[in-house]
Design an enzyme around this catalytic site. Structure first.
Site, mmCIF file in Angstrom:
data_model
loop_
_atom_site.group_PDB
_atom_site.id
_atom_site.type_symbol
_atom_site.label_atom_id
_atom_site.label_comp_id
_atom_site.label_asym_id
_atom_site.label_seq_id
_atom_site.Cartn_x
_atom_site.Cartn_y
_atom_site.Cartn_z
ATOM 1 N N CYS A 86 0.840 -1.200 0.000
ATOM 2 C CA CYS A 86 0.000 0.000 0.000
ATOM 3 C C CYS A 86 0.879 1.256 0.000
ATOM 4 C CB CYS A 86 -0.976 -0.052 1.173
ATOM 5 S SG CYS A 86 -2.379 1.051 0.951
ATOM 6 N N HIS A 194 -3.522 -5.589 0.956
ATOM 7 C CA HIS A 194 -2.861 -5.814 2.255
ATOM 8 C C HIS A 194 -2.837 -7.286 2.646
ATOM 9 C CE1 HIS A 194 -2.514 -1.641 3.782
ATOM 10 N NE2 HIS A 194 -3.559 -1.403 3.009
ATOM 11 N N GLU A 196 -1.080 -8.631 4.875
ATOM 12 C CA GLU A 196 -0.933 -8.756 6.337
ATOM 13 C C GLU A 196 -2.282 -8.672 7.051
ATOM 14 O OE1 GLU A 196 -0.646 -6.066 4.696
ATOM 15 O OE2 GLU A 196 -0.988 -4.278 5.912
#
Lengths: 222, 79
Positions: A86, A194, A196
């Protein structure tokens, strides 16, 4: 495996990124942006999402000129693995480690939702545990994720199999549905979604965890 | 010495914000607005007193930080 996570003022995914690396078995060190050098022995560096320096001037532009990024550019130049997510992807394009640029979303809105991605290449330390063409679901949260590059750059990315992920339903106007790209040596990955945020089933999915396991596994055995 | 830097998206790069402004102008009844391009103006106050040196310094600032030349072009005006 040792991972370093860079922190800028305004980073807000740094802890999540550290947790995801740790879940994949890494020992994680967080590195403040004013550091002029990196801790010794790092195998991979993560540049997290967020709004570094308030997105002033352009997203990632100020962070890209911070002292620690000079060390990250050297690390990448020496063959180190770097993952930018990002805002981290924006920082990597601003440093020139990755080609192209991220512009305002075509629909002008900040988008925060899950998107289906296609794994466009499995030929990288980050994507090797996915199946070719596999569809995964990964959250996005960005205002400036509209990937653009000149026609020559796009042709090179395609010819060299350096598009890592594409969107199944392009949410932001990105050229060729691009959600993530690799460097020429395939060791630097930048992506807007994302992984994560989907690395723990308790948080709504774990399609992202394989990316961290993939890079941890390859660097552990190296 | 005052230096004004104008940063715009390069010709051929789609400008969705400009397009949104154009659309809003149409909504307000302004007719015949064919295109809108938007950008930013950066005003520098430099200690340098030589106009050519000030221009050269500003150009380097643009190349290294003020503009992303992948998508943006810049113009420098020394006042």
């Amino acid at each position: 495996m040792r991972a370093g996570v860079i922190e800028f003022p305004g980073s807000n995914c740094d802890r999540d990124l550290a947790v995801a690396f740790a879940a994949a078995g890494a020992r994680v060190t967080r590195v403040w942006h004013k550091e002029t050098g990196l801790p010794k022995g790092l195998d991979v560096i993560g540049i997290p999402g967020g709004f570094s320096f308030g997105d002033y001037l352009r997203c990632g532009a100020i962070a890209a000129r911070s002292p620690v990024m000079r060390a990250v550019v050297d690390f990448a130049g020496a063959g180190g693995h770097v993952l930018g997510i990002c805002n981290g992807f924006q920082v990597l394009t601003e440093t020139g480690l990755l080609p192209g640029a991220l512009m305002r979303n075509a629909g002008l809105k900040f988008l925060c939702r899950s998107e289906r991605l296609r794994v466009a290449t499995t030929d990288s330390a980050f994507t090797r545990l996915y199946a070719p063409g596999e569809e995964i679901t990964v959250p996005i949260a960005h205002h400036d994720g509209n990937y653009t590059a000149d026609p020559g750059t796009l042709a090179r990315l395609q010819d060299e199999d350096r598009i890592a992920f594409t969107y199944a339903d392009n949410p932001n106007g990105s050229l060729a549905d691009i959600a993530g790209v690799l460097s020429a040596n395939r060791r630097v990955l930048g992506m807007m979604p994302h992984p994560e945020r989907c690395s723990d089933p308790r948080l709504g999915g774990e399609d992202g965890l394989r990316l961290f396991r993939a890079v941890a596994g390859i660097l552990e055995s190296a | 010495m005052k230096v004004v830097v104008k940063v715009m998206l390069r010709q051929g790069v789609l400008d969705p914000q400009g397009e949104a402004i154009r659309h809003a102008l149409g909504t307000l009844g302004f007719e015949g607005v064919e295109t809108v391009r938007q950008g930013k103006l950066i005003v520098l106050d430099l200690a340098e007193t030589d106009p050519e040196a000030a221009r050269a310094a500003a150009a380097e600032m643009c190349e290294r930080l003020l503009a992303n030349t992948v998508i943006e072009s810049y113009e420098i005006e020394v006042e």
